[in-house]
Design an enzyme around this catalytic site. Structure first.
Site, PDB file in Angstrom:
ATOM      1  N   ASP A 147       0.858  -1.183   0.000  1.00 51.86           N
ATOM      2  CA  ASP A 147       0.000   0.000   0.000  1.00 51.86           C
ATOM      3  C   ASP A 147       0.898   1.238   0.000  1.00 51.86           C
ATOM      4  OD1 ASP A 147      -2.427   1.663   0.589  1.00 51.86           O
ATOM      5  OD2 ASP A 147      -1.348   1.944   2.480  1.00 51.86           O
TER       6      ASP A 147
ATOM      7  N   SER B  83      -2.355   1.065  -4.789  1.00 47.83           N
ATOM      8  CA  SER B  83      -2.971   2.140  -4.017  1.00 47.83           C
ATOM      9  C   SER B  83      -4.314   2.572  -4.574  1.00 47.83           C
ATOM     10  CB  SER B  83      -2.018   3.349  -4.010  1.00 47.83           C
ATOM     11  OG  SER B  83      -2.606   4.461  -3.373  1.00 47.83           O
TER      12      SER B  83
END
Length: 224
Positions: free
Chosen positions: A16, A123
Site C-alpha cells: 500500500d 494504491s
C-alpha cells in the site's frame, strides 16, 4: 516470525502507498509551525475524511478519482478548523503530491529486489499522484510496478481492487505478500486471500480479529 518465514515461496511483495510507504501527515508537518496548534488535528481530519469519502463512493458505485477526494477532504478539514488560514491550501496539496517516504522504505525495497522478489505499489491513489509521489521520494528504480485502482473504478476493500494486482502482475494469490499500515486494508486483502503483513506503526488495537494478518510489525524493516 522471521523474514524467511514470511517471504518463503513469495515472488511478489506488494505495498500500500499512503501510510505504508509514504507518511500521509508529512504534508501538514512541513508547515506545522505556521499552521499553529490545530495542525495535528487538521492532518488527522484530512486523512480520516479522505478515507471516508473513498469508502462511501465505493459503496455507492460512484467512482471519483482519489486526488479529487483528497482535495475535498482538505476543504472539509479546513472548514472544521477555521483558525487555520485557508491560504495554506495550495501548499498543503503540493505537500501531499510529494509526501515523505518512511526512512526504512528505500532499503527494504532494495533488499527485496536483491533477493529476487518483485516489488509493487498498489494504491487507491490515481496514477498521476502515485507517479509524482514515487518520483519525489526517489523510489522509481526500486519498484517493478506502480498500480492504481483507477482501471477498475472502485476502491479497496472491494475484491475487484485486489484482483487488479493479480491481473496486472500475472501472478497468483499465494505468490503475493501484501503490506499495509491500514488495518481495514489488511482485512480486505486477507479476505481476498493474500498473506498480509500489518505495519502497525502507531501500536493501534486490532479492529478485525476475524481477518487476522499473517504478521504484525512496527516497521517494514522488521520483515527484511
Amino acid at each position: 516470525m522471521s523474514d524467511s518465514d514470511l517471504l518463503a515461496g513469495k515472488t511478489h511483495a506488494v505495498f500500500d502507498a499512503y501510510g505504508t510507504l509514504f507518511d500521509v501527515h508529512s504534508a501538514v508537518q512541513r508547515h506545522a509551525g505556521d499552521l499553529g496548534p490545530q495542525a495535528e488535528s487538521l492532518s488527522e481530519t484530512w486523512r480520516t475524511k479522505q478515507l471516508e469519502y473513498s469508502w462511501v463512493h465505493g459503496l455507492m458505485g460512484r467512482y471519483v478519482g482519489f486526488w479529487d477526494l483528497t482535495e475535498r477532504a482538505l476543504d472539509f478539514a479546513l472548514a472544521k478548523h477555521p483558525g487555520i488560514d485557508r491560504r495554506f491550501r495550495g501548499k498543503l496539496l503540493d505537500g501531499y503530491r510529494e509526501l515523505d517516504a518512511y526512512g526504512e522504505v528505500p532499503g527494504v525495497l532494495e533488499r527485496l529486489r536483491q533477493r529476487g522478489v518483485k516489488t509493487a505499489l498498489f494504491s487507491n491513489g490515481n496514477a498521476a499522484m502515485l507517479e509524482r509521489a514515487v518520483a519525489s521520494a526517489g523510489l522509481g528504480d526500486r519498484l517493478d510496478a506502480v498500480l492504481s485502482v483507477d482501471p477498475v473504478r472502485t476502491f479497496k476493500t472491494a475484491p475487484a481492487a485486489y484482483q487488479l494486482v493479480l491481473d496486472r502482475l500475472g501472478t497468483a494469490r499465494d505468490d503475493v505478500l501484501f503490506f499495509s499500515s491500514n488495518r481495514w486494508d489488511i482485512a480486505g486483502a486477507t479476505a481476498f486471500g493474500f498473506d498480509a503483513v500489518w505495519v502497525n506503526r502507531k501500536d493501534q488495537p486490532d479492529e478485525y480479529p476475524d481477518q487476522a494478518p499473517r504478521a504484525v510489525v512496527k516497521a517494514l524493516d522488521a520483515v527484511i
